[in-house]
Structures are given as structure tokens and as C-alpha cells.
Design an enzyme around this catalytic site. Structure first.
Site, mmCIF file in Angstrom:
data_model
loop_
_atom_site.group_PDB
_atom_site.id
_atom_site.type_symbol
_atom_site.label_atom_id
_atom_site.label_comp_id
_atom_site.label_asym_id
_atom_site.label_seq_id
_atom_site.Cartn_x
_atom_site.Cartn_y
_atom_site.Cartn_z
ATOM 1 N N HIS A 70 0.874 -1.184 0.000
ATOM 2 C CA HIS A 70 0.000 0.000 0.000
ATOM 3 C C HIS A 70 0.908 1.229 0.000
ATOM 4 C CE1 HIS A 70 -2.893 2.899 1.657
ATOM 5 N NE2 HIS A 70 -3.858 2.030 1.426
ATOM 6 N N ASP B 219 2.928 -4.230 8.226
ATOM 7 C CA ASP B 219 1.724 -3.421 8.017
ATOM 8 C C ASP B 219 0.531 -4.360 8.196
ATOM 9 O OD1 ASP B 219 -0.549 -2.313 6.941
ATOM 10 O OD2 ASP B 219 0.374 -1.684 5.055
ATOM 11 N N GLN C 144 -4.688 -5.001 7.138
ATOM 12 C CA GLN C 144 -5.626 -6.091 6.808
ATOM 13 C C GLN C 144 -5.450 -7.267 7.771
ATOM 14 O OE1 GLN C 144 -7.947 -5.616 4.499
ATOM 15 N NE2 GLN C 144 -7.071 -3.686 3.797
ATOM 16 N N LYS D 275 -10.516 -0.866 10.233
ATOM 17 C CA LYS D 275 -10.643 -2.055 9.384
ATOM 18 C C LYS D 275 -10.961 -3.293 10.222
ATOM 19 C CE LYS D 275 -7.380 -0.401 5.901
ATOM 20 N NZ LYS D 275 -8.205 0.115 4.832
ATOM 21 N N CYS E 15 -4.655 2.297 -3.751
ATOM 22 C CA CYS E 15 -3.444 2.852 -3.125
ATOM 23 C C CYS E 15 -2.268 1.903 -3.292
ATOM 24 C CB CYS E 15 -3.668 3.171 -1.652
ATOM 25 S SG CYS E 15 -4.924 4.418 -1.382
#
Lengths: 396, 145
Positions: free
Chosen positions: A112, A189, A192, A215, A354
Site C-alpha cells: 500500500h 503493516d 488487513q 478495518k 493505493c
């Protein structure tokens, strides 16, 4: 499940298939936010009155919930605005600490923008270089390439736990092990990942793990940076202000202890407390069963899409996939498809997600993305397929 | 809203998408401007050619139906025009985009007004017009010299 989510329960016709962008919020989270503002609102860490003490206790209890959930200590949990701010914090602060001219930062091409741009800025400042691990044809990280690229100049390795555009779970344990061999710090990261998987940062042995509340069924504007205490202690502050200082004089200042050192200013108190409620909600789920449900819906869609010769998909299902379906259509632009879906109250994402470098790898400028979640059903996928057929009739 | 049933203007807009008018890079163009849609990577490149002091537009690019149709409609409006017409067309686009087209307006403006049905995609529609704005500013600067 829809009954637990007021927005979905209140609009039964709505088909929400954009959970990778943000999840809908369960009633328990909404009610917790409301209760805070109705009965507990005060600033934290400042007041000497009971209401402020109460707000502080609720805020710090949320931190403890996060710490328990990811198996960290309380002081290693920094509240941020979201994943993006968490990554910027590390790239900026740890970048200042560790990067010298000629050093390398290793990412993947599937990241991303939030896990690319902060590192590019840090590299530019330090005279370091950003390198990118390629993907295999099956849209999995090329681990052989990663092995060849990691070297003693590599100071950071940062990658997504799960790709937001592809839905693929990256082999982060293998990559972390490779990074450790050369002493590189690792950042995962988890935007998700934290919404789909149980996270144990000790077991992963990553140096940093970043995720967003919104999220993972929580509020927007709140996120978490987990960092190993020894690193966070060595890093310079990211922002200056109230709460992050121990003492301020006209000549200079000294820093507060963790986690306050990295939480300048009044934090998003309600957001943190709402995130605590979101974690309680996730703890009530059978996460492996939820993941299997999402994956089954993704498989249903992928199988149906084989009847559409103009559709190109990029990922084959597997145990390392969470059910997100990204595809391109030979004659329908993703924006047009999303607009036609919208006319039938179906929400899907269209664009580059993104992840423009990944779009280049896929050979497209944009794709459509269907991201099923626990509140979706087979009929939602069927509704989407009906809209796709309608779009094909219009754009044929 | 345009006159006639909805299906008619939808078909006409789709026709501008599938068969865009004035698509391509003209030889010997004088000024150009390119715009990108940061949310999806779409792009439009607008070219202005001049002959006898009058300008004509053409465009290239890749985008969704609204972006391409908007570009095609814009170029249809700006063939053999002077600087003042280019400026007033930009102003007219803004008025139509904000308020819709009056019933007596030409079909091209009715179609542009129909694009207002998709307010969430205003960036797609505006992309070529932003390029025109840039080109018109350069043209105006040149004409002062």
C-alpha cells in the site's frame, strides 16, 4: 451476522463488499463510543478529578486490551491515528536513528502507498535506497529474490501481513527470519492482517506491527503501533507536545516514558476505548471460521467469474488468501462497474487501491475489488454477479 | 435534466465513450496539458492546435465512460474557436455542472448536464476541463505578449 451491525440491519437491501477499505461497525462498538461521550468524557492523564481519572482508566484499559490481544506489554502499545501514522512514526523516528547514506530499506512491490511513501521520504532524507521484493507470477512474494536482496546494508524490511489489493497473506515469518540474519528491523503493516488473523507479536518476533481500528470493526481515526520497548526507548520522539514530555525548560526538554513518549497531545480517547470494544467483539468471534467463511465467498465469486471471458483475475485461492477478489474487465472500466453496482446498492471498490506499483505489475491502471466479510452471504455475491451481467449488457 | 427519456441520454453518453470524437494526438499542436485522476490512475491529455488564430482541441488518454465522454463532449464544443470562446465555454461548463443546463441549451450541454447524475464521479468528468483550464491560461498569457 447483519443484525449485529446497525447500518446493515437498518438497510437490508445494502450489499457491502468493501470491508478491505473499512469494516462496518458492530452495535457494541457504537454503543461504547456513545457511552463514553455521554457519561465518561474528560481529558486523560491531566485531571485531578474523578471524571478525568475515570476516562484515564477507560483509556488505559483499552491499551491493556490491545496489548493482551497482540501479546505485547502495555508500554509497547502506542495509539496512533491509524496504520499510516504508525508507519510514518517508525520510518521517521527509527529512520533518523538507523539510516545512513548507502543503507537499504526493503519493501515489496505489492505494498500500500502507506508502506512505500514514508520509507521513500526517510530514504531521501538519509541518502538511503528503497528496494522492492518482486512478486511471482502467482502474485506471491518471491522469497528467493528476498533472500538475494537482503544484505548487511539492509536496515529495515517492511511489508504487509495481508495485501489489501490481492488478499494474499504474505509469508512474514520467513521474511522476518531473513531480516534477523542481517540485523534489519522489521515492520509489519497489519492494516488487513489484524482484522482477519489472531496476532501474536512475540511469536512473530517482528520489531514493529501497525494496524488501524477502522478495518477491524473499530472507529476511524485510531490505530496502533506495536514496537519492541528497547527500540522505542532508543528512538527519538516523532512529535512534540503535551503528554510526551517529562520536563520542559526554555533550554530544552526531556521525554516521558513509553508509551507517552510517542503520544503527543490529547489522544483520540473515544477512539481508543471504541477500539477496546472492537477487540472484545473480535475475541467473541471464531476467527479461523470467519476467515473460512470469507474465503468461501471469494471462491464462489472466482468460480462464477470463469463464465465471464472478459474478466481477468490475478490470484488463485489457497490457504494464504482471505477471499478478496481483484479483477480487470476487458471492456468495463472499474469506475463504471462500481457505479452500476452502486445503482443496485452494492458497494465495491474501484481504482488502484493505493497500490499503483502493484497495478503496474498487474499491467492495469485500476481494478475492481470485492472484499467479502463475516456479514456477507452467498446472496450478496449473487447480487454482485447480477450487476456485473447488467454492466456487460450496457458496455458490450 | 436533458429532454427525452433517460435511456436516450445514457445511450448518447455511451456513444461518446465508445466512439470518442476528436480522439488522437494532432500533428503540430501548439499547447497541451495532461491531468491524472489520483484515485484510479486515469489520465487525459488535451492538445490545442491553432490555424488562423483559431483553436481546435483533440485528446488522448484512458479512463472510465464519464471521463472519456466528458473529454469527447468538451472537444466537440471547441473546434475553430477563439480565446474568448474557450474562456466562456469553461465558464459555461462550471455553470452547467453547478446548476444544470437550461431547456433551450444545445444537446452537448444537455449531455454534460446529464453527467451530474453521478456526483461522486465529478473528478472523472472534470479531468479534461482542468486540462483545458491550464491550456487556456497559457493561451491567454501568450496573447498578452
Amino acid at each position: 451476522m447483519k443484525e449485529l451491525f446497525p447500518l446493515l440491519a437498518g438497510d437490508p437491501e445494502l450489499v457491502y463488499l468493501d470491508t478491505a477499505a473499512t469494516s462496518q461497525k458492530p452495535k457494541s462498538v457504537i454503543e461504547r463510543l456513545e457511552r463514553y461521550y455521554r457519561t465518561e468524557n474528560a481529558n486523560v492523564h491531566r485531571g485531578v478529578y474523578e471524571l478525568s481519572e475515570h476516562a484515564t482508566r477507560a483509556f488505559e484499559e483499552a491499551r491493556r486490551s490491545v496489548a493482551r490481544w497482540i501479546n505485547a506489554s502495555d508500554k509497547e502499545v502506542i495509539f496512533t491515528r491509524g496504520t499510516t501514522e504508525a508507519i510514518n512514526l517508525v520510518a521517521s523516528s527509527a529512520g533518523h536513528l538507523r539510516l545512513s547514506p548507502g543503507d537499504e530499506i526493503l519493501l515489496t512491490v505489492a505494498e500500500h502507498h502507506s508502506n512505500i511513501v514514508p520509507w521513500q521520504i526517510a530514504a531521501q532524507r538519509a541518502g538511503a535506497k528503497v528496494r522492492y521484493i518482486p512478486m511471482t507470477g502467482a502474485m506471491r512474494i518471491d522469497l528467493d529474490a528476498a533472500r538475494a536482496m537482503i544484505n548487511p546494508r539492509t536496515k529495515f524490511v517492511a511489508l504487509a501481513h495481508i495485501s489489501n489489493a490481492l488478499g494474499v497473506i504474505h509469508p512474514i515469518r520467513e521474511v522476518i527470519a531473513l531480516a534477523k540474519k542481517v540485523g534489519a528491523w522489521t515492520l509489519i503493516d497489519g492494516a488487513q492482517g489484524a482484522a482477519h488473523l489472531a496476532i501474536d507479536v512475540r511469536e512473530l518476533d517482528c520489531d514493529f506491527y501497525a494496524f488501524s481500528g477502522h478495518k477491524a470493526y473499530g472507529p476511524t481515526g485510531i490505530g496502533v503501533l506495536y514496537g519492541k520497548a528497547e527500540h522505542l526507548n532508543a528512538m527519538p520522539p516523532y512529535q512534540g507536545g503535551g503528554d510526551m514530555i517529562e520536563r520542559v525548560t526554555l533550554e530544552g526538554s526531556t521525554w516521558n516514558e513509553l508509551p507517552s513518549k510517542f503520544e503527543a497531545g490529547t489522544p483520540h480517547i473515544a477512539g481508543a476505548i471504541g477500539l477496546g470494544a472492537a477487540i472484545e467483539f473480535m475475541a467473541s468471534l471464531d476467527l479461523p471460521a470467519t476467515l473460512a467463511h470469507d474465503r468461501a465467498l471469494g471462491v464462489q465469486l472466482l468460480e462464477a467469474l470463469t463464465d465471464f471471458p472478459n474478466v481477468k483475475t490475478f490470484v488463485k485461492p489457497g490457504d494464504d488468501w482471505i477471499g478478496i477478489v481483484t479483477f480487470a474487465h476487458a471492456s468495463i472500466h472499474p469506475h463504471d462497474l462500481a457505479a452500476i453496482c452502486d445503482a443496485s446498492k452494492i458497494c465495491i471498490r474501484a481504482g488502484h487501491h493505493c497500490a499503483q506499483p502493484l497495478m503496474e505489475v498487474l499491467g492495469v491502471s485500476a481494478t475492481a475489488r470485492v472484499a467479502p466479510a463475516l456479514y456477507n452471504s452467498r446472496s450478496d455475491i449473487e447480487a454482485f454477479l447480477k450487476a456485473l451481467r447488467k454492466a456487460e449488457q450496457l458496455f458490450a | 435534466m436533458p429532454a427525452g427519456p433517460q435511456a436516450d441520454w445514457k445511450e448518447l453518453i455511451l456513444d461518446h465513450y465508445k466512439n470518442p470524437r476528436f480522439f488522437g494526438e494532432p500533428t503540430g499542436w501548439r499547447w497541451d496539458a495532461e491531468e491524472h485522476n489520483r484515485t484510479c490512475g486515469d489520465h487525459v491529455h488535451v492538445y490545442l492546435s491553432q490555424a488562423d488564430g483559431l483553436a481546435s482541441l483533440m485528446f488522448t488518454g484512458a479512463g472510465c465512460s464519464l471521463c472519456i465522454a466528458s473529454s469527447s463532449l468538451m472537444c466537440s464544443l471547441l473546434q475553430n474557436v477563439d480565446l474568448e470562446t474557450s474562456r466562456s465555454t469553461l465558464g459555461q461548463f462550471q455553470r452547467v455542472w453547478d446548476q444544470g443546463a437550461p431547456n433551450e441549451a444545445a444537446e452537448t450541454w444537455q449531455l454534460i448536464a446529464a453527467l451530474r447524475q453521478y456526483p461522486v464521479r465529478s473528478r472523472c468528468v472534470r479531468l479534461p476541463w482542468q486540462a483545458l483550464q491550464k491550456i487556456t491560461e497559457v493561451w491567454a498569457g501568450e496573447s498578452l505578449v
